[in-house]
Design a protein around this motif. Structure first.
Motif: not given
Ligand SMILES: Nc1ncnc2c1ncn2[C@@H]1O[C@H](COP(=O)(O)OP(=O)(O)OP(=O)(O)O)[C@@H](O)[C@H]1O
Ligand SMILES: [Mg+2]
Length: 261
Positions: A22, A44-50
């Motif tokens: 993923r 949500s899920g776009s990768g911001k926190t990552t």
């Molecule tokens: N620990 C993890 N293990 C597996 N996949 C993950 C993990 N953390 C995030 N992901 C995946 O990576 C992608 C980006 O997730 P992330 O949490 O960075 O998104 P986000 O933009 O911060 O979302 P949100 O607005 O919901 O906080 C998503 O597909 C998520 O499912």
């Protein structure tokens, strides 16, 4: 808008993070200048926190580099530093404001100790000075001095978030990372917190990277923004330009769907 220095404080190049198969984020590049507030927006899920975790050394990237200009003016690759150097940065030059204040505070020690602890971590030992500085920072985040001995678990959500901010700012950081800083709060509490954050960032000339899915937060706080979708940056630019005249189809959708709410 703060006057911008010509050398970036933080440079991110070709950053990717995978979770197995993923995609967390891929091939992200951008720069942040001293005193600049950058918003990272996207659904949500776009990768911001990552992305935020990778650039703040909380999560190791799969590829790419992040370099940071240290106080001595030298730019260093964060992932080539020792663990001890990174920890020192986190304790001094950087702040990290979590969406959930409980992740950034010690809930069972007093508000004053929460702020004082960061000072002690940088070598301050004088009790009276620590208490005075803590009192000062509590007042800057609009927490009354007579709450200094209360534990954060006795605070409201908004107060906890303001305490978390005070704890981060007390060491005079140059860069603050924030993940949905107003996320779990009521609308009226959010507005007040945003106002406070905006004032502090301006007064202190702080650089900040703010993750939010709320375009109104980006509008209010940031100079520049990047828009993410499926782990990639689909648009980048000055905040007013991106929101008033979005170029990428995805940003157009994001902006119009917010306007309909
Ligand atoms: N620990 C993890 N293990 C597996 N996949 C993950 C993990 N953390 C995030 N992901 C995946 O990576 C992608 C980006 O997730 P992330 O949490 O960075 O998104 P986000 O933009 O911060 O979302 P949100 O607005 O919901 O906080 C998503 O597909 C998520 O499912
Ligand atoms: Mg997130």
């Amino acid at each position: 808008m703060t006057m911008l220095d010509e050398t970036p404080l933080l440079s991110v190049a070709g950053l990717s993070r995978y979770y197995g198969e993923r995609v967390g984020c891929r091939d992200v590049s951008f720069e942040v200048y001293p005193g600049e507030v950058l918003a990272i927006v996207g659904e949500s899920g776009s990768g911001k926190t990552t992305l935020l975790n990778c650039i703040s050394t909380r999560l190791e990237p799969s590829a790419g580099s992040v370099s940071y200009r240290m106080r001595d003016g030298e730019s260093r690759d964060l992932y080539r530093m020792s663990e001890a150097e990174r920890r020192l940065l986190m304790r001094t030059d950087w702040g990290f404001v979590h969406q959930n204040p409980a992740d950034g505070l010690r809930m069972t020690v007093s508000a004053g100790a929460n702020v004082g602890e960061r000072l002690m971590a940088v070598g301050e030992r004088h009790y009276g000075r620590i208490r005075d500085t803590a009192t000062h920072w509590l007042s800057r985040v609009e927490i009354a001095a007579d709450r200094i001995d209360d534990q954060p678990r006795a605070f409201s959500g908004g107060m906890r978030q303001r305490l978390q901010i005070a704890r981060n700012l007390v060491t005079g950081p140059r860069l603050v990372f924030m993940d949905e800083p107003t996320g779990g709060l009521d609308v009226s509490v959010q507005a007040r917190l945003l106002d406070l954050l905006r004032g502090l960032v301006n007064d202190l000339g702080l650089a900040a990277i703010v993750v939010t899915h709320d375009l109104a937060v980006a509008r209010l706080l940031s100079h520049r923004m990047i828009v993410m979708k499926d782990g990639r940056v689909v648009e980048e630019g000055l905040t007013d330009r991106v929101l008033d005249d979005p170029q990428a189809p995805y940003t157009q959708l994001l902006v119009s769907s917010i306007l309909q709410v």
